[in-house]
Write a protein that holds these residues in place. Sequence first.
Motif, PDB file in Angstrom:
ATOM      1  N   LEU A  26       0.814  -1.218   0.000  1.00  0.00           N
ATOM      2  CA  LEU A  26       0.000   0.000   0.000  1.00  0.00           C
ATOM      3  C   LEU A  26       0.844   1.263   0.000  1.00  0.00           C
ATOM      4  O   LEU A  26       0.321   2.366  -0.169  1.00  0.00           O
ATOM      5  CB  LEU A  26      -0.935   0.006   1.216  1.00  0.00           C
ATOM      6  CG  LEU A  26      -1.951  -1.147   1.239  1.00  0.00           C
ATOM      7  CD1 LEU A  26      -2.625  -1.250   2.589  1.00  0.00           C
ATOM      8  CD2 LEU A  26      -2.991  -0.956   0.145  1.00  0.00           C
ATOM      9  N   GLY A  27       2.159   1.103   0.185  1.00  0.00           N
ATOM     10  CA  GLY A  27       3.023   2.279   0.215  1.00  0.00           C
ATOM     11  C   GLY A  27       2.700   3.195   1.389  1.00  0.00           C
ATOM     12  O   GLY A  27       2.767   4.414   1.267  1.00  0.00           O
ATOM     13  N   LEU A  28       2.328   2.585   2.520  1.00  0.00           N
ATOM     14  CA  LEU A  28       1.973   3.376   3.703  1.00  0.00           C
ATOM     15  C   LEU A  28       3.152   3.437   4.673  1.00  0.00           C
ATOM     16  O   LEU A  28       4.074   2.627   4.604  1.00  0.00           O
ATOM     17  CB  LEU A  28       0.780   2.734   4.424  1.00  0.00           C
ATOM     18  CG  LEU A  28      -0.548   2.708   3.666  1.00  0.00           C
ATOM     19  CD1 LEU A  28      -1.595   1.955   4.475  1.00  0.00           C
ATOM     20  CD2 LEU A  28      -1.020   4.119   3.363  1.00  0.00           C
TER      21      LEU A  28
ATOM     22  N   GLY B 193      17.393   0.275   0.371  1.00  0.00           N
ATOM     23  CA  GLY B 193      16.817   1.046   1.472  1.00  0.00           C
ATOM     24  C   GLY B 193      15.351   0.698   1.684  1.00  0.00           C
ATOM     25  O   GLY B 193      14.857  -0.307   1.173  1.00  0.00           O
ATOM     26  N   GLY B 194      14.662   1.551   2.423  1.00  0.00           N
ATOM     27  CA  GLY B 194      13.283   1.257   2.831  1.00  0.00           C
ATOM     28  C   GLY B 194      12.269   1.495   1.731  1.00  0.00           C
ATOM     29  O   GLY B 194      12.596   1.895   0.621  1.00  0.00           O
ATOM     30  N   GLY B 195      11.020   1.196   2.054  1.00  0.00           N
ATOM     31  CA  GLY B 195       9.936   1.479   1.114  1.00  0.00           C
ATOM     32  C   GLY B 195       9.412   0.248   0.412  1.00  0.00           C
ATOM     33  O   GLY B 195       8.338   0.281  -0.174  1.00  0.00           O
ATOM     34  N   TRP B 199       7.458  -3.179  -7.278  1.00  0.00           N
ATOM     35  CA  TRP B 199       6.600  -4.082  -8.046  1.00  0.00           C
ATOM     36  C   TRP B 199       5.437  -4.581  -7.202  1.00  0.00           C
ATOM     37  O   TRP B 199       4.439  -5.044  -7.727  1.00  0.00           O
ATOM     38  CB  TRP B 199       7.407  -5.272  -8.587  1.00  0.00           C
ATOM     39  CG  TRP B 199       7.950  -6.157  -7.510  1.00  0.00           C
ATOM     40  CD1 TRP B 199       7.309  -7.236  -6.955  1.00  0.00           C
ATOM     41  CD2 TRP B 199       9.209  -6.043  -6.862  1.00  0.00           C
ATOM     42  NE1 TRP B 199       8.112  -7.786  -5.985  1.00  0.00           N
ATOM     43  CE2 TRP B 199       9.283  -7.086  -5.915  1.00  0.00           C
ATOM     44  CE3 TRP B 199      10.298  -5.172  -7.003  1.00  0.00           C
ATOM     45  CZ2 TRP B 199      10.398  -7.263  -5.091  1.00  0.00           C
ATOM     46  CZ3 TRP B 199      11.403  -5.365  -6.189  1.00  0.00           C
ATOM     47  CH2 TRP B 199      11.445  -6.394  -5.250  1.00  0.00           C
ATOM     48  N   LEU B 200       5.563  -4.479  -5.884  1.00  0.00           N
ATOM     49  CA  LEU B 200       4.489  -4.912  -4.987  1.00  0.00           C
ATOM     50  C   LEU B 200       3.407  -3.861  -4.836  1.00  0.00           C
ATOM     51  O   LEU B 200       2.290  -4.165  -4.408  1.00  0.00           O
ATOM     52  CB  LEU B 200       5.067  -5.154  -3.585  1.00  0.00           C
ATOM     53  CG  LEU B 200       5.783  -6.460  -3.342  1.00  0.00           C
ATOM     54  CD1 LEU B 200       6.438  -6.427  -1.972  1.00  0.00           C
ATOM     55  CD2 LEU B 200       4.803  -7.610  -3.414  1.00  0.00           C
ATOM     56  N   ARG B 201       3.747  -2.631  -5.161  1.00  0.00           N
ATOM     57  CA  ARG B 201       2.833  -1.517  -4.901  1.00  0.00           C
ATOM     58  C   ARG B 201       1.549  -1.619  -5.692  1.00  0.00           C
ATOM     59  O   ARG B 201       1.560  -1.926  -6.877  1.00  0.00           O
ATOM     60  CB  ARG B 201       3.495  -0.194  -5.295  1.00  0.00           C
ATOM     61  CG  ARG B 201       4.542   0.290  -4.366  1.00  0.00           C
ATOM     62  CD  ARG B 201       4.005   0.842  -3.081  1.00  0.00           C
ATOM     63  NE  ARG B 201       5.123   1.203  -2.227  1.00  0.00           N
ATOM     64  CZ  ARG B 201       5.723   2.388  -2.256  1.00  0.00           C
ATOM     65  NH1 ARG B 201       5.284   3.328  -3.057  1.00  0.00           N
ATOM     66  NH2 ARG B 201       6.743   2.631  -1.466  1.00  0.00           N
ATOM     67  N   ALA B 205       4.595   4.502  -8.105  1.00  0.00           N
ATOM     68  CA  ALA B 205       5.089   5.621  -7.302  1.00  0.00           C
ATOM     69  C   ALA B 205       6.556   5.847  -7.611  1.00  0.00           C
ATOM     70  O   ALA B 205       7.242   4.955  -8.108  1.00  0.00           O
ATOM     71  CB  ALA B 205       4.911   5.300  -5.815  1.00  0.00           C
ATOM     72  N   ALA B 206       7.010   7.060  -7.303  1.00  0.00           N
ATOM     73  CA  ALA B 206       8.436   7.344  -7.397  1.00  0.00           C
ATOM     74  C   ALA B 206       9.085   6.910  -6.090  1.00  0.00           C
ATOM     75  O   ALA B 206       8.408   6.774  -5.075  1.00  0.00           O
ATOM     76  CB  ALA B 206       8.652   8.837  -7.612  1.00  0.00           C
ATOM     77  N   ALA B 207      10.382   6.658  -6.136  1.00  0.00           N
ATOM     78  CA  ALA B 207      11.121   6.294  -4.924  1.00  0.00           C
ATOM     79  C   ALA B 207      12.542   6.816  -5.070  1.00  0.00           C
ATOM     80  O   ALA B 207      13.449   6.070  -5.416  1.00  0.00           O
ATOM     81  CB  ALA B 207      11.105   4.780  -4.719  1.00  0.00           C
ATOM     82  N   PRO B 208      12.715   8.136  -4.852  1.00  0.00           N
ATOM     83  CA  PRO B 208      14.009   8.756  -5.143  1.00  0.00           C
ATOM     84  C   PRO B 208      15.183   8.098  -4.411  1.00  0.00           C
ATOM     85  O   PRO B 208      16.265   7.954  -4.983  1.00  0.00           O
ATOM     86  CB  PRO B 208      13.830  10.209  -4.656  1.00  0.00           C
ATOM     87  CG  PRO B 208      12.356  10.423  -4.550  1.00  0.00           C
ATOM     88  CD  PRO B 208      11.712   9.088  -4.357  1.00  0.00           C
ATOM     89  N   ALA B 209      14.948   7.649  -3.165  1.00  0.00           N
ATOM     90  CA  ALA B 209      16.052   7.041  -2.420  1.00  0.00           C
ATOM     91  C   ALA B 209      16.461   5.712  -3.064  1.00  0.00           C
ATOM     92  O   ALA B 209      17.649   5.379  -3.140  1.00  0.00           O
ATOM     93  CB  ALA B 209      15.651   6.832  -0.958  1.00  0.00           C
ATOM     94  N   GLN B 210      15.463   4.967  -3.554  1.00  0.00           N
ATOM     95  CA  GLN B 210      15.784   3.698  -4.220  1.00  0.00           C
ATOM     96  C   GLN B 210      16.501   3.945  -5.546  1.00  0.00           C
ATOM     97  O   GLN B 210      17.449   3.236  -5.892  1.00  0.00           O
ATOM     98  CB  GLN B 210      14.511   2.880  -4.469  1.00  0.00           C
ATOM     99  CG  GLN B 210      13.867   2.385  -3.179  1.00  0.00           C
ATOM    100  CD  GLN B 210      12.773   1.350  -3.433  1.00  0.00           C
ATOM    101  OE1 GLN B 210      12.748   0.703  -4.467  1.00  0.00           O
ATOM    102  NE2 GLN B 210      11.872   1.201  -2.474  1.00  0.00           N
ATOM    103  N   SER B 211      16.040   4.962  -6.295  1.00  0.00           N
ATOM    104  CA  SER B 211      16.710   5.302  -7.559  1.00  0.00           C
ATOM    105  C   SER B 211      18.173   5.641  -7.304  1.00  0.00           C
ATOM    106  O   SER B 211      19.068   5.195  -8.035  1.00  0.00           O
ATOM    107  CB  SER B 211      16.035   6.509  -8.220  1.00  0.00           C
ATOM    108  OG  SER B 211      14.686   6.249  -8.480  1.00  0.00           O
TER     109      SER B 211
END
Lengths: 95, 220
Positions: A26-28, B193-195, B199-201, B205-211
């Motif tokens: 859910l990205g929560l 890192g976190g988040g 692919w599960l989302r 979404a963007a994920a700047p830290a993962q990028s």
Amino acid sequence: MNDTMAAGTLMSDTDSTLRAILQDVLGLSAERVAAFDASTGLFGDLPELDSMAVAGLLTEIEDRLDIVIEDDEVDGELLESYGNLLSFLEAKVAA
Amino acid sequence: MIATWPCPGPHGQSEEYALALDRDRPRRLLIVPALFDEANRMRRMLVDMMRLLDQAGIDTFLPDLPGCNESLQDFTAQSLHGWRSAMLIAARHFRASEVLAVRGGALVYPNAMPGWVLEPAKGTSILRQMIRARVIAAREAGEHEDSADLLERGRTEGLELAGWRCGASLIAGLEHAMPEIEGQRLIAQSELGGGGGLWLRAEPAAAPAQSAALARIIAG
């Protein structure tokens, strides 16, 4: 044992794993998912949980808990609330 | 930004698109995307990574798999074998020096090239999840469908899964396909890192830290 304290209650491994997966799907934030209780609605209440997301959720649960969830075990009731899903999984893991 | 590459398809030669950040530099990274919806969920993260690698002096190329994204090819005519050939052709066309395969991209990337594989996915897991989504959607509509029956039908007639009209050869190919990693470095999601894995989302979404973490690993 790897039990985690949350909101003053002892959480089972299955509970914390399920929360972690829901957080990813859910990205929560961890805080929001920590606030889920047995009556928190899932499928139907969370618009982002469509059939594809539910399929992803179940597959990830299988991988992380090392269980298999059969087609006929997945019904509306199972995914109705956090409590329903958790008690189903706890029974599976214990079996 | 948008480059084209010639790709033979089941109905003759076609022109495919790739997102390219190309300044003719020596390090040239081909990115083989994840399959199906996972590609959409991870695209923003990968494109942000491409911009960071551009700043780090590395050229990057993110081709469409034939039949996907902007491709004009018929999706139903695609197979893992076809995608594998296409990615090899793209690698040659763009003179790629290294490759990054993402999730199901590990089933079709040119694995003789040096590079990285991010959280490779088995064909059977991808297929199982899409069939499960179809069974759940049917149940919601008050109908009953059985995974085993669907798979059997898919193998012979093809199957529509999550809006993708998969041909029989794609279904049959996915059923047993395993990532074949040949010396590339495996990257675990936990290294980014976190988040959690994008692919599960449920929503892209963007994920700047993962990028940034992925760009750091690749830039070395």
